[in-house]
Design a protein around this motif. Structure first.
Motif, PDB file in Angstrom:
ATOM      1  N   HIS A 106      -2.318  -3.852  29.522  1.00  0.00           N
ATOM      2  CA  HIS A 106      -1.416  -3.434  28.438  1.00  0.00           C
ATOM      3  C   HIS A 106      -1.130  -1.936  28.525  1.00  0.00           C
ATOM      4  CE1 HIS A 106      -1.686  -7.357  26.596  1.00  0.00           C
ATOM      5  NE2 HIS A 106      -3.008  -7.289  26.612  1.00  0.00           N
ATOM      6  N   VAL A 107      -2.152  -1.162  28.816  1.00  0.00           N
ATOM      7  CA  VAL A 107      -1.969   0.276  28.983  1.00  0.00           C
ATOM      8  C   VAL A 107      -1.114   0.543  30.226  1.00  0.00           C
ATOM      9  CG1 VAL A 107      -3.146   2.476  29.395  1.00  0.00           C
ATOM     10  CG2 VAL A 107      -4.119   0.826  27.775  1.00  0.00           C
ATOM     11  N   LYS A 108      -1.318  -0.235  31.272  1.00  0.00           N
ATOM     12  CA  LYS A 108      -0.536  -0.073  32.501  1.00  0.00           C
ATOM     13  C   LYS A 108       0.956  -0.313  32.242  1.00  0.00           C
ATOM     14  CE  LYS A 108      -0.213  -1.526  37.343  1.00  0.00           C
ATOM     15  NZ  LYS A 108       1.251  -1.647  37.316  1.00  0.00           N
ATOM     16  N   GLN A 109       1.259  -1.290  31.405  1.00  0.00           N
ATOM     17  CA  GLN A 109       2.662  -1.582  31.093  1.00  0.00           C
ATOM     18  C   GLN A 109       3.340  -0.376  30.446  1.00  0.00           C
ATOM     19  OE1 GLN A 109       2.820  -5.177  28.765  1.00  0.00           O
ATOM     20  NE2 GLN A 109       1.916  -6.432  30.385  1.00  0.00           N
ATOM     21  N   ILE A 110       2.619   0.294  29.558  1.00  0.00           N
ATOM     22  CA  ILE A 110       3.202   1.471  28.911  1.00  0.00           C
ATOM     23  C   ILE A 110       3.326   2.620  29.911  1.00  0.00           C
ATOM     24  CG2 ILE A 110       2.854   3.220  27.124  1.00  0.00           C
ATOM     25  CD1 ILE A 110       1.745   1.089  25.336  1.00  0.00           C
ATOM     26  N   ALA A 111       2.314   2.798  30.759  1.00  0.00           N
ATOM     27  CA  ALA A 111       2.397   3.841  31.785  1.00  0.00           C
ATOM     28  C   ALA A 111       3.595   3.590  32.696  1.00  0.00           C
ATOM     29  CB  ALA A 111       1.098   3.881  32.591  1.00  0.00           C
TER      30      ALA A 111
END
Length: 287
Positions: free
Chosen positions: A210-215
Motif C-alpha cells: 500500500h505504501v509502495k502504491q503511493i510512492a
C-alpha cells in the motif's frame, strides 16, 4: 534542496533538516560513510556512544575537508549513565572519541538503561542529575545544544520541572505505520524539535504494498516517501545508510505528499515485527 534547509532550535542554533544516521555501521566503515555523505552535501551526522563509532564519525568529518563549523554532529550519552558524575564523564569521553573541540548536540539516549527500558523504575531523579550535567556542559561551551531521546511525556515533564536550560530536541521512533502523534504534538507544543530515527522502519516499510502504491504515484522510492512524510510532520528524519547511492536518493525530496495521501499514511497498519532490529527495546524486544 533539503540538504540546504535548516530548522532553528529554541536557543537559536540552526540544525540541518536531514541527518545521516550511523546506527549499526561499524567504526571503520563509518569513516568512509561520513566522508561520502558530506561530499554529497549532508551537514548533519548522528551518532551515539552506544554505536561505538564516534571515532569514525570524527575522522570522516575531518577527512571531508569541510570546515568544522559547517558540520553538525550529534551524539548521545550511554543509556546506562544515570548519575551526574557518569554524565560529566560521558560528555568528555565523547569529545575525546570524536576528537572535536565541541559537540553540536548532546542527547540522553534513553530515560532508562536499555535492560530496564520502559520498566517500573522511572529514573526521574537520576535523569534530573544527568540533565544538570548536560546543562553545565552547555554553559561551558562543550556542547551547543542538549536534548533527549526516547523520552515519553512524563519523562519530559520531569526534566522541564527542574531545567534551567530547556531540552531542544527529543529523538524518537517515528515513521509511517508507527507515528506517536500525541507525543509529537506535546513535544512540539513545548518548543522542542522532534527528530525521527528509523524513518523507513528499519527497512520493513519496503515490504508494504500500500505504501509502495503511493510512492509509485509520486514516482519516488518508499524511503523517499517515508522521509518526506516525516518532514511534512515537522520532524527531522535521520535515515541510516552507508551506501552513497542511498544517501543521494534519500536527499532527493523535491515533491509534496498531498493532504489526502498524508491522511492515509498516518493510518497505515502498525508494524509489529522489525526483523533483526526487533531485539532492540525501542522496537519492543530485549537486548
Amino acid at each position: 534542496m533539503i540538504l540546504d534547509e535548516n530548522y532553528t532550535l529554541s536557543n537559536g542554533v540552526e540544525i540541518p533538516k536531514l541527518g545521516l544516521g550511523t546506527w549499526m555501521i561499524d567504526n571503520a566503515a563509518t569513516v568512509g560513510a561520513v566522508k561520502a555523505a558530506i561530499e554529497l552535501g549532508y551537514r548533519h551526522i548522528d551518532t551515539a556512544q552506544a554505536y561505538q563509532n564516534e571515532q569514525g564519525v570524527g575522522e570522516g568529518a575531518r577527512a571531508s575537508g569541510v570546515a568544522r563549523e559547517d558540520i553538525f554532529v550529534t551524539t548521545k550519552l550511554d543509556a546506562g549513565a544515570k548519575s551526574y558524575e557518569a554524565a560529566v564523564a560521558g560528555v568528555d569521553a565523547s569529545l575525546e572519541a570524536l576528537s572535536l573541540e565541541y559537540i553540536d548536540l548532546f542527547i540522553i539516549h534513553s530515560p532508562h538503561p536499555w535492560t530496564e527500558f520502559r520498566g517500573e523504575k522511572t529514573y526521574f531523579e537520576e535523569n534530573r542529575q544527568v540533565w544538570k550535567a548536560l546543562e553545565e556542559a552547555y554553559q561551558a561551551g562543550k556542547v551547543r545544544a542538549i536534548g533527549l531521546s526516547n523520552f515519553e511525556r512524563g519523562d519530559i515533564e520531569n526534566i522541564l520541572e527542574v531545567a534551567t536550560v530547556k531540552p531542544m530536541v527529543n529523538q524518537i521512533l517515528a515513521h509511517i505505520s508507527n507515528t506517536p502523534f500525541e507525543l509529537i504534538e506535546y513535544t512540539q507544543g513545548e518548543g522542542i524539535l522532534v527528530e525521527a530515527y528509523s524513518p523507513v522502519a528499519h527497512g520493513e516499510l519496503l515490504k508494504n504494498e500500500h505504501v509502495k502504491q503511493i510512492a509509485d504515484k509520486y514516482g519516488v522510492s518508499i524511503p523517499q516517501l517515508s522521509i518526506r512524510y516525516d518532514l511534512q510532520l515537522g520532524l527531522l528524519p535521520l535515515p541510516k545508510t552507508a551506501n552513497p547511492a542511498h544517501m543521494k536518493s534519500n536527499a532527493e525530496l523535491d515533491f509534496v505528499i498531498s493532504d489526502e495521501d498524508m491522511d492515509y499514511l498516518k493510518n497505515v497498519e502498525t508494524i509489529k515485527d522489525y526483523g533483526d532490529a526487533s531485539m532492540m527495546p525501542v522496537f519492543g524486544g530485549k537486548l
